[in-house]
Enzyme design. Structure first.
Site, PDB file in Angstrom:
ATOM      1  N   TYR A  80      42.151  32.348  42.619  1.00  0.00           N
ATOM      2  CA  TYR A  80      41.007  32.805  41.688  1.00  0.00           C
ATOM      3  C   TYR A  80      39.579  31.848  41.876  1.00  0.00           C
ATOM      4  CZ  TYR A  80      38.348  34.508  37.455  1.00  0.00           C
ATOM      5  OH  TYR A  80      37.438  35.105  36.647  1.00  0.00           O
ATOM      6  N   SER A 106      32.053  33.617  38.155  1.00  0.00           N
ATOM      7  CA  SER A 106      32.909  32.967  37.156  1.00  0.00           C
ATOM      8  C   SER A 106      32.367  31.751  36.972  1.00  0.00           C
ATOM      9  CB  SER A 106      34.411  33.132  37.258  1.00  0.00           C
ATOM     10  OG  SER A 106      34.906  32.089  36.486  1.00  0.00           O
TER      11      SER A 106
HETATM   12  P1  NAD Z   1      39.474  43.034  32.634  1.00  0.00           P
HETATM   13  O1  NAD Z   1      40.992  43.007  32.942  1.00  0.00           O
HETATM   14  O2  NAD Z   1      39.045  43.591  31.246  1.00  0.00           O
HETATM   15  O3  NAD Z   1      38.799  44.165  33.792  1.00  0.00           O
HETATM   16  C1  NAD Z   1      38.981  44.305  34.865  1.00  0.00           C
HETATM   17  C2  NAD Z   1      38.585  45.608  35.702  1.00  0.00           C
HETATM   18  O4  NAD Z   1      39.008  45.660  37.085  1.00  0.00           O
HETATM   19  C3  NAD Z   1      39.421  46.642  35.022  1.00  0.00           C
HETATM   20  O5  NAD Z   1      38.663  47.832  34.920  1.00  0.00           O
HETATM   21  C4  NAD Z   1      40.472  47.034  36.159  1.00  0.00           C
HETATM   22  O6  NAD Z   1      41.004  48.422  35.941  1.00  0.00           O
HETATM   23  C5  NAD Z   1      39.465  46.708  37.194  1.00  0.00           C
HETATM   24  N1  NAD Z   1      40.203  46.545  38.551  1.00  0.00           N
HETATM   25  C6  NAD Z   1      41.314  45.662  38.712  1.00  0.00           C
HETATM   26  N2  NAD Z   1      41.929  45.793  40.021  1.00  0.00           N
HETATM   27  C7  NAD Z   1      41.208  46.725  40.608  1.00  0.00           C
HETATM   28  C8  NAD Z   1      41.207  47.360  41.852  1.00  0.00           C
HETATM   29  N3  NAD Z   1      42.078  46.896  42.816  1.00  0.00           N
HETATM   30  N4  NAD Z   1      40.173  48.328  42.376  1.00  0.00           N
HETATM   31  C9  NAD Z   1      39.282  48.643  41.172  1.00  0.00           C
HETATM   32  N5  NAD Z   1      39.393  48.147  39.966  1.00  0.00           N
HETATM   33  C10 NAD Z   1      40.170  47.151  39.803  1.00  0.00           C
HETATM   34  O7  NAD Z   1      38.798  41.761  33.226  1.00  0.00           O
HETATM   35  P2  NAD Z   1      37.428  41.288  32.683  1.00  0.00           P
HETATM   36  O8  NAD Z   1      37.622  40.157  32.114  1.00  0.00           O
HETATM   37  O9  NAD Z   1      36.397  42.138  32.218  1.00  0.00           O
HETATM   38  O10 NAD Z   1      36.835  40.869  34.210  1.00  0.00           O
HETATM   39  C11 NAD Z   1      35.790  41.446  34.967  1.00  0.00           C
HETATM   40  C12 NAD Z   1      35.194  40.495  35.787  1.00  0.00           C
HETATM   41  O11 NAD Z   1      34.822  39.320  35.133  1.00  0.00           O
HETATM   42  C13 NAD Z   1      36.399  39.820  36.868  1.00  0.00           C
HETATM   43  O12 NAD Z   1      35.847  39.738  38.240  1.00  0.00           O
HETATM   44  C14 NAD Z   1      36.671  38.492  36.246  1.00  0.00           C
HETATM   45  O13 NAD Z   1      37.187  37.571  37.376  1.00  0.00           O
HETATM   46  C15 NAD Z   1      35.290  38.067  35.949  1.00  0.00           C
HETATM   47  N6  NAD Z   1      35.371  37.067  34.562  1.00  0.00           N
HETATM   48  C16 NAD Z   1      35.993  37.209  33.682  1.00  0.00           C
HETATM   49  C17 NAD Z   1      36.007  36.240  32.761  1.00  0.00           C
HETATM   50  C18 NAD Z   1      36.710  36.481  31.330  1.00  0.00           C
HETATM   51  O14 NAD Z   1      36.659  35.375  30.565  1.00  0.00           O
HETATM   52  N7  NAD Z   1      37.136  37.282  30.842  1.00  0.00           N
HETATM   53  C19 NAD Z   1      35.246  35.029  32.918  1.00  0.00           C
HETATM   54  C20 NAD Z   1      34.597  34.933  34.073  1.00  0.00           C
HETATM   55  C21 NAD Z   1      34.601  35.866  35.082  1.00  0.00           C
END
Ligand code: NAD
Length: 261
Positions: free
Chosen positions: A156, A143
């Site tokens: 985080y 991130s």
């Molecule tokens: P999201 O909530 O849409 O998706 C998260 C996914 O992880 C889902 O499929 C959920 O079921 C799964 N998950 C959660 N806990 C779990 C576990 N214990 N075991 C297996 N699967 C699990 O979120 P997102 O925004 O798509 O995030 C995905 C990644 O991207 C994360 O690592 C997040 O930190 C990172 N990220 C997101 C953003 C953003 O702005 N959305 C920015 C930077 C980084």
């Protein structure tokens, strides 16, 4: 360029960025193991639709990536069901927001387990076969918070900085094994993870969701635009190409200028 003949495991791919990456890799011909939580019939529909649309094998396993034995089993299942594990995308992640003195211990442990320890468990399980094959791609979704901090996100930010560090160690250890290891560092992507934060902020301040969206972007990103899951998928796809074979140990920003400041 094609990923035909390659198999990918994308953790947390039932939603958001993980789903965007799974779609990009499947669209390029890779067979895919989906993982993540959600309603069983929704996930089955998603799996079947992706397999039909992209004409590739798509499997699913609901392992909790915070548990080392479940991750080892997930990697083994991918190798057995899809024939190999060539591309590992560690994407699963959660968020919780509170000042340090109010941050619950359980939330710290959950975030460190799901966002950081899972990356170690999965790399540990997947590396031996990649090394034996002499080809592999590991992509860890960190991130902007893997590079800089924000208030109220102690677990985080610590976890994501840890993901960038773990990525560098693995890249060094695998430098001449044909396996590259990189971190992608997105800024704001409008997924359920961010939508929950927007909802909380709108409730707390009594404003409209659309106002909170604009404010969220303006606080961090010079570019007033969310990155799409498809764009992150395209970046992951490029890292899997032969042209990207010397990109390793990098923390690649895709963040509308967030960390340029
Ligand atoms: P999201 O909530 O849409 O998706 C998260 C996914 O992880 C889902 O499929 C959920 O079921 C799964 N998950 C959660 N806990 C779990 C576990 N214990 N075991 C297996 N699967 C699990 O979120 P997102 O925004 O798509 O995030 C995905 C990644 O991207 C994360 O690592 C997040 O930190 C990172 N990220 C997101 C953003 C953003 O702005 N959305 C920015 C930077 C980084």
């Amino acid at each position: 360029m094609t990923l035909e003949g390659k198999s990918a495991l994308v953790t947390g791919s039932t939603s958001g960025i993980g789903l965007g990456i799974a779609r990009a890799l499947a669209g390029a011909g890779a067979s895919v193991m989906l993982n993540g939580f959600g309603d069983a019939s929704d996930i089955e529909r998603l799996r079947a639709h992706l397999a039909e649309e992209m004409e590739v094998a798509v499997a699913y396993d609901g392992a909790n990536v915070a548990r080392p034995n479940e991750v080892a089993r997930l990697v083994e299942k991918t190798q057995n069901v899809l024939g190999s594990l060539d591309i590992l995308v560690n994407n699963a992640g959660i968020q919780f927001v509170a000042p340090i003195e109010e941050f619950p211990d359980e939330k710290w442990e959950d975030i460190i387990g799901i966002n950081l320890s899972s990356v170690f468990y999965a790399m540990k399980a997947a590396i031996p076969a990649m090394k034996a094959k002499g080809w592999g791609r590991i992509i860890n979704i960190a991130s902007a918070h893997g590079l800089v901090a924000s208030t109220n996100k102690i677990a985080y930010v610590a976890a994501k900085h840890g993901v960038v560090g773990a990525t560098k160690v693995a890249a060094l250890e695998l430098a001449n094994a044909g396996v590259t290891v990189n971190a992608i560092c997105p800024g704001w992507v409008l997924t359920p993870l961010v939508e929950r934060q927007l909802q909380d902020r709108a409730e707390q301040s009594g404003t409209e969701l659309s106002v909170e969206k604009d404010k969220l972007l303006a606080e961090k990103q010079p570019m007033a635009k969310f990155t799409s899951p498809e764009a992150i998928g395209a970046m992951a796809f490029f890292l899997c190409s032969d042209e990207a074979e010397t990109i390793s140990g990098a923390a690649l920003s895709i963040d509308g200028g967030w960390t340029a400041q």
